[in-house]
Scaffold this motif. Structure first.
Motif, PDB file in Angstrom:
ATOM      1  N   VAL A   8       1.016  -1.684  -0.091  1.00 54.91           N
ATOM      2  CA  VAL A   8      -0.056   0.039  -0.323  1.00 54.91           C
ATOM      3  C   VAL A   8       0.523   1.363  -0.276  1.00 54.91           C
ATOM      4  N   ASP A   9       0.997   1.678  -0.975  1.00 52.05           N
ATOM      5  CA  ASP A   9       1.593   2.760  -1.385  1.00 52.05           C
ATOM      6  C   ASP A   9       1.243   3.790  -2.160  1.00 52.05           C
ATOM      7  N   ASP A  10       1.103   5.722  -2.470  1.00 52.18           N
ATOM      8  CA  ASP A  10       0.471   6.085  -3.585  1.00 52.18           C
ATOM      9  C   ASP A  10       1.795   6.575  -4.573  1.00 52.18           C
ATOM     10  N   ASP A  11       3.079   5.734  -4.384  1.00 55.93           N
ATOM     11  CA  ASP A  11       3.797   5.869  -5.079  1.00 55.93           C
ATOM     12  C   ASP A  11       4.343   5.024  -6.150  1.00 55.93           C
ATOM     13  N   LEU A  45      -6.751 -13.394   0.247  1.00 59.29           N
ATOM     14  CA  LEU A  45      -6.358 -13.838   1.858  1.00 59.29           C
ATOM     15  C   LEU A  45      -4.675 -12.940   1.650  1.00 59.29           C
ATOM     16  N   ILE A  46      -5.259 -12.315   2.036  1.00 60.77           N
ATOM     17  CA  ILE A  46      -3.954 -11.257   2.351  1.00 60.77           C
ATOM     18  C   ILE A  46      -3.062 -11.813   4.076  1.00 60.77           C
ATOM     19  N   ASP A  47      -1.857 -12.102   3.662  1.00 54.44           N
ATOM     20  CA  ASP A  47      -0.523 -12.454   4.566  1.00 54.44           C
ATOM     21  C   ASP A  47      -0.284 -11.656   5.358  1.00 54.44           C
ATOM     22  N   LEU A  48       0.198 -10.378   4.502  1.00 54.21           N
ATOM     23  CA  LEU A  48       1.055  -9.623   5.187  1.00 54.21           C
ATOM     24  C   LEU A  48       0.544  -8.176   4.704  1.00 54.21           C
ATOM     25  N   VAL A  49       0.672  -7.506   5.017  1.00 56.54           N
ATOM     26  CA  VAL A  49       0.702  -5.914   4.594  1.00 56.54           C
ATOM     27  C   VAL A  49       1.757  -4.872   4.729  1.00 56.54           C
ATOM     28  N   ILE A  50       2.721  -4.398   3.567  1.00 60.11           N
ATOM     29  CA  ILE A  50       3.103  -3.422   3.623  1.00 60.11           C
ATOM     30  C   ILE A  50       2.547  -2.231   3.334  1.00 60.11           C
ATOM     31  N   LEU A  51       3.075  -1.198   4.773  1.00 62.19           N
ATOM     32  CA  LEU A  51       1.666   0.054   4.640  1.00 62.19           C
ATOM     33  C   LEU A  51       2.204   0.939   4.421  1.00 62.19           C
ATOM     34  N   ASP A  52       2.610   2.130   3.651  1.00 59.63           N
ATOM     35  CA  ASP A  52       3.110   3.620   3.611  1.00 59.63           C
ATOM     36  C   ASP A  52       2.208   3.867   4.824  1.00 59.63           C
ATOM     37  N   VAL A  53       2.554   5.302   5.647  1.00 54.52           N
ATOM     38  CA  VAL A  53       1.753   5.929   6.392  1.00 54.52           C
ATOM     39  C   VAL A  53       1.655   7.208   5.915  1.00 54.52           C
ATOM     40  N   LYS A  54       1.951   7.549   4.869  1.00 52.02           N
ATOM     41  CA  LYS A  54       1.375   9.176   3.918  1.00 52.02           C
ATOM     42  C   LYS A  54       0.958   8.341   2.831  1.00 52.02           C
ATOM     43  N   LEU A  55      -0.734   8.473   2.846  1.00 51.16           N
ATOM     44  CA  LEU A  55      -1.673   7.818   1.755  1.00 51.16           C
ATOM     45  C   LEU A  55      -1.975   9.105   1.113  1.00 51.16           C
ATOM     46  N   ASP A  57      -5.716   9.432   1.235  1.00 56.24           N
ATOM     47  CA  ASP A  57      -7.279   9.485   1.372  1.00 56.24           C
ATOM     48  C   ASP A  57      -6.676   9.630   3.139  1.00 56.24           C
ATOM     49  N   ILE A  58      -6.168   8.762   3.639  1.00 53.05           N
ATOM     50  CA  ILE A  58      -6.685   8.806   4.831  1.00 53.05           C
ATOM     51  C   ILE A  58      -5.394   8.026   5.440  1.00 53.05           C
ATOM     52  N   THR A  59      -5.069   8.191   6.919  1.00 56.03           N
ATOM     53  CA  THR A  59      -3.284   7.774   7.039  1.00 56.03           C
ATOM     54  C   THR A  59      -3.044   6.743   7.228  1.00 56.03           C
ATOM     55  N   GLY A  60      -1.686   5.842   7.410  1.00 55.76           N
ATOM     56  CA  GLY A  60      -1.299   4.770   7.461  1.00 55.76           C
ATOM     57  C   GLY A  60      -1.804   4.024   8.711  1.00 55.76           C
ATOM     58  N   THR A  61      -1.781   4.696  10.034  1.00 58.16           N
ATOM     59  CA  THR A  61      -2.004   4.002  10.825  1.00 58.16           C
ATOM     60  C   THR A  61      -3.651   4.003  11.256  1.00 58.16           C
ATOM     61  N   GLU A  62      -4.636   4.555  10.401  1.00 55.88           N
ATOM     62  CA  GLU A  62      -5.635   4.613  10.422  1.00 55.88           C
ATOM     63  C   GLU A  62      -6.098   3.538   9.465  1.00 55.88           C
ATOM     64  N   VAL A  63      -5.387   3.036   8.517  1.00 54.62           N
ATOM     65  CA  VAL A  63      -5.507   1.761   7.944  1.00 54.62           C
ATOM     66  C   VAL A  63      -5.300   0.833   8.839  1.00 54.62           C
ATOM     67  N   LEU A  64      -4.207   1.034   9.673  1.00 61.46           N
ATOM     68  CA  LEU A  64      -4.047  -0.016  10.416  1.00 61.46           C
ATOM     69  C   LEU A  64      -5.084  -0.145  11.019  1.00 61.46           C
ATOM     70  N   ARG A  65      -5.555   0.812  12.085  1.00 58.61           N
ATOM     71  CA  ARG A  65      -6.179   0.459  13.032  1.00 58.61           C
ATOM     72  C   ARG A  65      -7.770  -0.662  12.115  1.00 58.61           C
ATOM     73  N   ILE A  78       4.970  -0.964   8.675  1.00 57.87           N
ATOM     74  CA  ILE A  78       4.245   0.067   8.169  1.00 57.87           C
ATOM     75  C   ILE A  78       5.608   0.932   7.835  1.00 57.87           C
ATOM     76  N   LEU A  79       6.079   1.583   6.950  1.00 55.23           N
ATOM     77  CA  LEU A  79       6.726   1.790   6.017  1.00 55.23           C
ATOM     78  C   LEU A  79       5.988   3.605   5.849  1.00 55.23           C
ATOM     79  N   THR A  80       8.077   4.205   6.566  1.00 56.61           N
ATOM     80  CA  THR A  80       7.360   5.778   5.616  1.00 56.61           C
ATOM     81  C   THR A  80       8.677   6.316   6.112  1.00 56.61           C
ATOM     82  N   GLY A  81       8.846   6.830   4.406  1.00 55.77           N
ATOM     83  CA  GLY A  81      10.698   7.957   4.452  1.00 55.77           C
ATOM     84  C   GLY A  81      10.335   9.327   5.288  1.00 55.77           C
TER      85      GLY A  81
END
Length: 97
Positions: A8-11, A45-55, A57-65, A78-81
């Motif tokens: 999950v990343d917008d780049d 059936l997802i085994d793992l998510v690699i998720l950017d914080v800055k998206l 529409d909503i933040t990665g931590t909101e998606v995480l929750r 969680i992945l972020t620059g």
């Protein structure tokens, strides 16, 4: 069958590079938080998510929750620059891996 990873990343360029690095796995991509949540709520059936914080529409931590509500045992990295202590603390409180 290979593990299925949701990236999950917008780049778009970054997603393509990460897909190449993880080419032995089955990869599903999302460019927004809402798209990622829809994928988790869908038949994938997802085994793992690699998720950017800055998206866009909503933040990665909101998606995480939201994802942890649906699938508490799902591994989410969680992945972020743009890491700050606040981002780290928020991600850990939301049960990031």
């Amino acid at each position: 069958m290979p593990y299925k990873i949701l990236l999950v990343d917008d780049d778009e360029d970054f997603l393509e590079e990460l897909k190449e690095c993880l080419n032995v796995y089955s990869i599903v991509c999302a460019a927004s938080g809402n798209q990622a949540i829809n994928i988790i709520n869908g038949p994938h059936l997802i085994d793992l998510v690699i998720l950017d914080v800055k998206l866009p529409d909503i933040t990665g931590t909101e998606v995480l929750r939201e994802m942890k509500k649906k699938s508490p045992g799902l591994g989410i990295i969680i992945l972020t620059g743009q890491g700050t202590k606040d981002v780290v603390i928020d991600a850990l409180k939301a049960d990031a891996d």
